[in-house]
Design an enzyme around this catalytic site. Structure first.
Site, PDB file in Angstrom:
ATOM      1  N   GLU A  31     -42.788  10.220  27.848  1.00  0.00           N
ATOM      2  CA  GLU A  31     -41.931  11.126  28.623  1.00  0.00           C
ATOM      3  C   GLU A  31     -42.451  12.555  28.742  1.00  0.00           C
ATOM      4  OE1 GLU A  31     -37.876  10.923  27.373  1.00  0.00           O
ATOM      5  OE2 GLU A  31     -37.771   8.752  27.531  1.00  0.00           O
ATOM      6  N   GLU A  52     -37.398   2.163  27.601  1.00  0.00           N
ATOM      7  CA  GLU A  52     -36.277   2.641  26.789  1.00  0.00           C
ATOM      8  C   GLU A  52     -35.044   2.603  27.652  1.00  0.00           C
ATOM      9  OE1 GLU A  52     -36.371   6.494  24.896  1.00  0.00           O
ATOM     10  OE2 GLU A  52     -38.447   6.194  24.275  1.00  0.00           O
TER      11      GLU A  52
HETATM   12  C1  GAL Z   1     -35.531   9.368  25.214  1.00  0.00           C
HETATM   13  C2  GAL Z   1     -36.484   9.668  24.083  1.00  0.00           C
HETATM   14  C3  GAL Z   1     -36.046   9.060  22.794  1.00  0.00           C
HETATM   15  C4  GAL Z   1     -34.550   9.147  22.552  1.00  0.00           C
HETATM   16  C5  GAL Z   1     -33.765   8.771  23.789  1.00  0.00           C
HETATM   17  C6  GAL Z   1     -32.266   8.934  23.689  1.00  0.00           C
HETATM   18  O1  GAL Z   1     -35.717  10.267  26.251  1.00  0.00           O
HETATM   19  O2  GAL Z   1     -37.777   9.169  24.365  1.00  0.00           O
HETATM   20  O3  GAL Z   1     -36.806   9.646  21.780  1.00  0.00           O
HETATM   21  O4  GAL Z   1     -34.186  10.311  21.979  1.00  0.00           O
HETATM   22  O5  GAL Z   1     -34.204   9.521  24.874  1.00  0.00           O
HETATM   23  O6  GAL Z   1     -31.893  10.214  24.061  1.00  0.00           O
END
Ligand code: GAL
Length: 596
Positions: free
Chosen positions: A286, A499
């Protein structure tokens, strides 16, 4: 033993300047400049010390880095044995039914039959994810050097909710304790086949570059071997935001092109060590988010003279180069590997059907996903709308750099949690573009979570915990979103949702474990999200995998431990884990729909 006692690093501390050289930045050696500065100067006939002459070159070991820049670190006091206890079968019983269910969990009568036209292909990879700083703890153990996040959590008051730190977290980095073994055993017990975690760069290279910490490499050997022992395929991210502090302070971290070599050397060591056992790699997590952390809070890190609004884009430029070089290196060392970077975002919906809002949506794609995806998947360079801005201060990519960057992602790895509406700023996009002091400049788009008043003014979906105000359940948009990515960036290797997850509202305030285990909105989120992916697949979108965030409750960056994304609850006093209902809903999608 630990690198700390053996190795010393030359760190240009006082007065290190990031000097501008054209549009490039390089660290200027203070040692070189001090020789020209007299030790004293004369004022009114009296010699006084010249303050600049105090600036000097000195050496610090890892321990001193911690002491000077971070301060005392907490350590875990959990007494556990190394061998994980098998998960009792009583813990594997799914929760009672929630809502309608095309994914019968076993203990319930389905109200609707399974949808026969849906399926996940048999080679679909699915699992759960975590990231080093959020779960590891063991912050100073075995020679780990500090990262910028150790400074952000320890030194920058109220940067993190409740001033929480990652010192102990889920104790996942502690070799002498049970958590990481038990984490892997517990996901294996539910049949989860993939685990995606990140490596802490400053554990492996305590100074970001230079000496390699063998104890750290041995730790990740253990992690990877344990995964394999439990039939869980490890997927590794090299960089999930925890930049070695020394690299930030010596040359400005991602603001300097110097990071490219250091990142590639780090990648070389890690690929070389684990490439025989790890086939799935993500270079960088990200960049839209962590490049947006620049400018870092002032007075805690060496300063830079790059204007604040430009800093994220210097970072992005170096991310693209670092990723591309690491990708090329990785493919040469591991020809059969899958390597990509992880981008992030969500579906972008025009708030109204005006052409200005349509234009706003296009700009939002260009400045978000497109920032990294257009160069890597399409052209080796930025989209025209972004380039128009960047060319005012960044050196354009050379033809060779464009060739290097283009084609460096084997899948479109996307962290996609939610969706938002976009609309043109008041006064229009052109007026905003002509006024660099407009707060929306340079993207010049506005965003909201709510439908227009004409459409009722509702939120796009139920809100997550107030600590994650950006997140709403917007799973209805998943098929359209995946289709847009496929049509726009045409990823030959398909799309992976690397994710997705949900912060159950107010979970932190629940005190009874029995209540915490029931997380109905998160359960519905996973249920409906998987349905969205199944619909996309049935309509011909090439989705190849997904990873749920997160394996356990963890340090949610600036929201600390109050915001919970875990599909397992963690008792941070005992480090015990408990499956939440959502974990069963997630797993059940594959029990029902994965082709055998
Ligand atoms: C993503 C990040 C994770 C986690 C998730 C939930 O953007 O890569 O580390 O924090 O969000 O907010």
């Amino acid at each position: 033993m630990a690198v700390s006692s053996l190795v010393r690093v030359a760190l240009l501390l006082a007065g290190v300047v990031l000097a501008q050289n054209g549009t490039r930045f390089s660290n200027s050696s203070l040692a070189a400049s001090t020789s020209a500065i007299p030790a004293s100067t004369t004022i009114g006939g009296t010699p006084v010390a010249n303050p600049s002459a105090f600036a000097t070159n000195f050496h610090l070991n890892v321990e001193q880095l911690w002491d000077l820049f971070v301060g005392p670190i907490s350590t875990a006091s959990v007494n556990t044995t190394v061998a994980p206890t098998p998960v009792p079968s009583s813990e594997l019983i799914p929760p009672p039914p929630l809502y309608y269910s095309p994914f019968p969990s076993g203990q319930q009568q389905p109200m609707y039959p399974k949808n026969a036209s849906w399926s996940f292909p048999s080679n679909f990879w699915w699992g759960v994810a975590s990231a080093a700083y959020q779960v590891e703890g063991a912050a100073k153990d075995e020679g780990r050097g500090p990262s910028i996040w150790d400074v952000l959590t320890h030194r920058v008051t109220n940067f993190i909710a409740h001033n929480d730190t990652g010192d102990i977290a889920d104790n996942h980095g502690d070799n002498a304790s049970v958590p990481f073994l038990s984490n892997i055993a517990r996901i294996a017990a539910l049949g989860v086949p993939y685990y995606s975690f990140s490596i802490s760069w400053s554990r492996v290279f305590p100074f970001g570059s230079g000496p390699v910490n063998e104890e750290a490499l041995a730790h990740y050997d253990d992690m990877i071997n344990t995964c394999l022992q439990y039939n869980v395929t490890p997927m590794v991210t090299l960089y999930h935001w925890d930049l070695p502090l020394v690299l930030q302070n010596t040359y400005g971290g991602w603001l300097s092109q110097s990071i490219v070599n250091d990142f590639v050397e780090y990648a070389r060591v890690v690929f070389g060590r684990y490439g025989d056992r790890v086939q799935h790699w993500f270079t960088i997590n990200e960049p839209i988010v962590f490049c947006g952390f620049y400018p870092l809070p002032s007075q805690y890190f060496t300063q830079t003279s790059i204007p604040a609004k430009q800093q994220p884009f210097f970072c992005g430029q170096n991310v693209l180069l670092a990723h591309a070089e690491a990708y090329r290196l990785g493919k040469s060392m591991m020809p059969n590997s899958m390597i990509s970077f992880k981008t992030n975002g969500g579906h972008k919906i025009p708030l109204t059907n005006s052409s200005a809002d349509a234009q706003a949506v296009q700009r939002a794609w260009d400045f978000n996903e497109g920032w990294f995806a257009t160069p890597t998947f399409l052209t080796g360079d930025y989209a025209p709308s972004l380039k128009a801005y960047l060319s005012t201060f960044l050196t354009p990519f050379t033809a060779e750099q464009k060739r290097l960057i283009n084609g460096t992602a084997d899948v479109f790895a996307h962290d996609a949690y939610t969706s938002q509406f976009y609309y043109a700023p008041d006064g229009g996009i052109d007026a905003c573009l002509a006024n660099s002091s407009n707060p929306l400049y340079p993207a010049c788009v506005n965003t909201t979570y709510t439908y227009s008043t004409a459409d009722g003014g509702w939120n796009i979906g139920p809100a997550a915990d107030p600590g994650s105000p950006w997140l709403h359940k917007a799973t209805d948009w998943v098929p359209a979103f995946l289709r847009y990515i496929q049509d726009t960036w045409k990823p030959a290797g398909g799309i992976a949702v690397t994710e997705f997850g949900f912060a159950e509202p107010f979970e932190y305030s629940k005190t009874l474990l029995a209540d915490i285990r029931w997380d109905p909105i998160r359960s519905q989120y996973y249920h409906d999200y998987m349905q969205g992916i199944l619909i996309a697949l049935s309509e011909g979108v090439n989705v190849v995998g997904c990873l749920a965030w997160s394996i356990v409750d963890n340090l949610e960056w600036s929201s600390g431990y109050t915001v919970k994304f875990g599909m397992q609850y963690v008792n941070f006093t005992t480090q015990e884990r408990t499956y939440k209902a959502s974990f069963f809903y997630y797993v059940d999608a594959f029990n029902q729909y994965l082709q055998k």
